[in-house]
Motif scaffolding. Sequence first.
Motif, PDB file in Angstrom:
ATOM      1  N   SER A 280       0.849  -1.187   0.000  1.00 53.41           N
ATOM      2  CA  SER A 280       0.000   0.000   0.000  1.00 53.41           C
ATOM      3  C   SER A 280       0.885   1.238   0.000  1.00 53.41           C
ATOM      4  N   THR A 281       0.459   2.227  -0.726  1.00 49.83           N
ATOM      5  CA  THR A 281       1.174   3.502  -0.733  1.00 49.83           C
ATOM      6  C   THR A 281       0.470   4.545   0.129  1.00 49.83           C
ATOM      7  N   VAL A 282      -0.578   4.116   0.829  1.00 50.31           N
ATOM      8  CA  VAL A 282      -1.352   5.036   1.652  1.00 50.31           C
ATOM      9  C   VAL A 282      -0.611   5.301   2.956  1.00 50.31           C
ATOM     10  N   GLY A 283      -0.472   6.582   3.301  1.00 49.81           N
ATOM     11  CA  GLY A 283       0.174   6.948   4.551  1.00 49.81           C
ATOM     12  C   GLY A 283       1.682   7.073   4.396  1.00 49.81           C
ATOM     13  N   GLY A 284       2.303   7.564   5.448  1.00 53.59           N
ATOM     14  CA  GLY A 284       3.749   7.706   5.460  1.00 53.59           C
ATOM     15  C   GLY A 284       4.434   6.380   5.732  1.00 53.59           C
ATOM     16  N   ARG A 285       5.764   6.425   5.779  1.00 57.98           N
ATOM     17  CA  ARG A 285       6.523   5.184   5.937  1.00 57.98           C
ATOM     18  C   ARG A 285       6.204   4.500   7.263  1.00 57.98           C
ATOM     19  N   ARG A 286       6.062   5.259   8.338  1.00 55.87           N
ATOM     20  CA  ARG A 286       5.774   4.624   9.625  1.00 55.87           C
ATOM     21  C   ARG A 286       4.417   3.924   9.613  1.00 55.87           C
ATOM     22  N   GLU A 287       3.435   4.512   8.987  1.00 52.40           N
ATOM     23  CA  GLU A 287       2.125   3.868   8.886  1.00 52.40           C
ATOM     24  C   GLU A 287       2.222   2.567   8.081  1.00 52.40           C
ATOM     25  N   ARG A 288       2.987   2.610   7.002  1.00 50.50           N
ATOM     26  CA  ARG A 288       3.144   1.403   6.187  1.00 50.50           C
ATOM     27  C   ARG A 288       3.925   0.329   6.935  1.00 50.50           C
ATOM     28  N   LEU A 289       4.889   0.726   7.743  1.00 54.45           N
ATOM     29  CA  LEU A 289       5.613  -0.238   8.572  1.00 54.45           C
ATOM     30  C   LEU A 289       4.670  -0.923   9.555  1.00 54.45           C
ATOM     31  N   ASN A 290       3.763  -0.157  10.122  1.00 49.74           N
ATOM     32  CA  ASN A 290       2.787  -0.724  11.054  1.00 49.74           C
ATOM     33  C   ASN A 290       1.961  -1.808  10.368  1.00 49.74           C
ATOM     34  N   ARG A 291       1.493  -1.525   9.183  1.00 50.56           N
ATOM     35  CA  ARG A 291       0.683  -2.515   8.465  1.00 50.56           C
ATOM     36  C   ARG A 291       1.516  -3.732   8.069  1.00 50.56           C
ATOM     37  N   ALA A 292       2.749  -3.502   7.660  1.00 47.02           N
ATOM     38  CA  ALA A 292       3.601  -4.613   7.258  1.00 47.02           C
ATOM     39  C   ALA A 292       3.893  -5.545   8.422  1.00 47.02           C
ATOM     40  N   PHE A 293       4.195  -4.984   9.583  1.00 37.62           N
ATOM     41  CA  PHE A 293       4.479  -5.838  10.729  1.00 37.62           C
ATOM     42  C   PHE A 293       3.238  -6.610  11.174  1.00 37.62           C
ATOM     43  N   ALA A 294       2.063  -6.042  10.977  1.00 35.67           N
ATOM     44  CA  ALA A 294       0.840  -6.783  11.275  1.00 35.67           C
ATOM     45  C   ALA A 294       0.710  -7.997  10.360  1.00 35.67           C
ATOM     46  N   LEU A 295       1.043  -7.818   9.080  1.00 35.03           N
ATOM     47  CA  LEU A 295       1.033  -8.937   8.142  1.00 35.03           C
ATOM     48  C   LEU A 295       2.073  -9.980   8.523  1.00 35.03           C
ATOM     49  N   PHE A 296       3.272  -9.534   8.865  1.00 36.94           N
ATOM     50  CA  PHE A 296       4.331 -10.458   9.270  1.00 36.94           C
ATOM     51  C   PHE A 296       3.889 -11.273  10.490  1.00 36.94           C
ATOM     52  N   HIS A 297       3.330 -10.575  11.475  1.00 38.14           N
ATOM     53  CA  HIS A 297       2.929 -11.233  12.714  1.00 38.14           C
ATOM     54  C   HIS A 297       1.888 -12.321  12.444  1.00 38.14           C
ATOM     55  N   ALA A 298       0.884 -12.004  11.648  1.00 36.89           N
ATOM     56  CA  ALA A 298      -0.172 -12.978  11.363  1.00 36.89           C
ATOM     57  C   ALA A 298       0.397 -14.206  10.664  1.00 36.89           C
ATOM     58  N   HIS A 299       1.257 -13.982   9.693  1.00 37.45           N
ATOM     59  CA  HIS A 299       1.848 -15.092   8.947  1.00 37.45           C
ATOM     60  C   HIS A 299       2.757 -15.934   9.831  1.00 37.45           C
ATOM     61  N   GLU A 300       3.634 -15.284  10.573  1.00 34.56           N
ATOM     62  CA  GLU A 300       4.592 -16.010  11.416  1.00 34.56           C
ATOM     63  C   GLU A 300       3.888 -16.774  12.533  1.00 34.56           C
ATOM     64  N   THR A 301       2.784 -16.242  13.046  1.00 40.99           N
ATOM     65  CA  THR A 301       2.057 -16.910  14.121  1.00 40.99           C
ATOM     66  C   THR A 301       1.440 -18.215  13.640  1.00 40.99           C
TER      67      THR A 301
END
Length: 400
Positions: A280-301
Amino acid sequence: MSLDVAALRESFPSLRSGIAHFDGPGGTQTPRAVGEAIARTLTGPLSNRGTSVASERNADEAVGAFRAAIADLLGADPRGVVFGRSATQLTYDLSRALAKTWVEGDEVVVTELDHDANVRPWIQAAEARGVTVRWLRLDPATAELDVSDLDGVVNERTRLVAVTAASNLLGTIPPVAAIAARAHEVGALVYVDGVHHAAHAFVDIAALGADLFVCSPYKFFGPHCAALAASPALLESLRPDKLLPSTDAVPERFELGTLPYETMAGVTAAIEFIADAAASTVGGRRERLNRAFALFHAHETVLRERIEDALAGFGERVTLHSRAMSRTPTLFFTFADRDAGEAARFLAARDVLAPAGSFYAHEPFRALGVPVVAGMRVGLAAYNDDRDVDRLLEGLADFV
């Protein structure tokens, strides 16, 4: 939205080797974009920092971009971001600088959950200053940090509390914010080892209560180095040893010698790579990092739970020591009648890398009281997939 693991894996040339990597806590594989950023910066033009020609400006821009990227990753002020060779080096440097302010009768607090890089520097600094060391203990039955006597251990004599945000051995995520709140009540500083945590979670150092937070980019797809974040005002109050001609400006007063601009560019690229995983290109880099780590967490769990279920099926032949309620996708276990090193070699012959050892986590390993010299650590990263886990579980079943 779910993580596109297949697309993510395509970004890692090393995964074409066929090795199933479960050694993420020791260091992840590196995406192509990070290597390209390092090569592009190193081949220049590149000079020492300045503004007169392009080579000087390239160096200066690499430093600024690195500080901004780490600040976005951690929720920090870029003016308080310090580059270091390793988390161990940064912690030793800061322990020496902080210890200059300690006097006899002061106390520092360390924990039995921490990697030795966040234990030994503080113990040695305390010994040099005649300062008392107090401990927060690990409960081996639960793999949780025992904070039942927090108010007693952290008291009016405490000057600093050193605590991990996540155990590199067990994956345990302790209640850092509660520990920090108690430390701040008595005027103590909080030094947080975020090396393992920052690879798996969206970090907010203010919410954690961390006065100083250290992490290592090579744990989250970057090059081998480290970064420390603190408020510029706190760094201004510390007087590290340095060369006389070198700058006294913060954060540069903590950075010894010429900086590796190409490595810093690699860190920036790694953080951009994670942000881009949000698709996603929505939001600044920190917002995109937040979403990415949520995806990582769900997958890794999901993958972690598959492995945990399989280990439970081995019964008494395997003991899983990673039992905390809140934890990263990192599992540490021992075998009842087999050597973990033998198991690691058995898996490695199948191109499955799950190392054995105690992983510099000297205190937690000792606190567990296991009657072996090493255990096996299986650490997941976002690029692991179900096929990797299939190969791991098949190998472990054959070994057991």
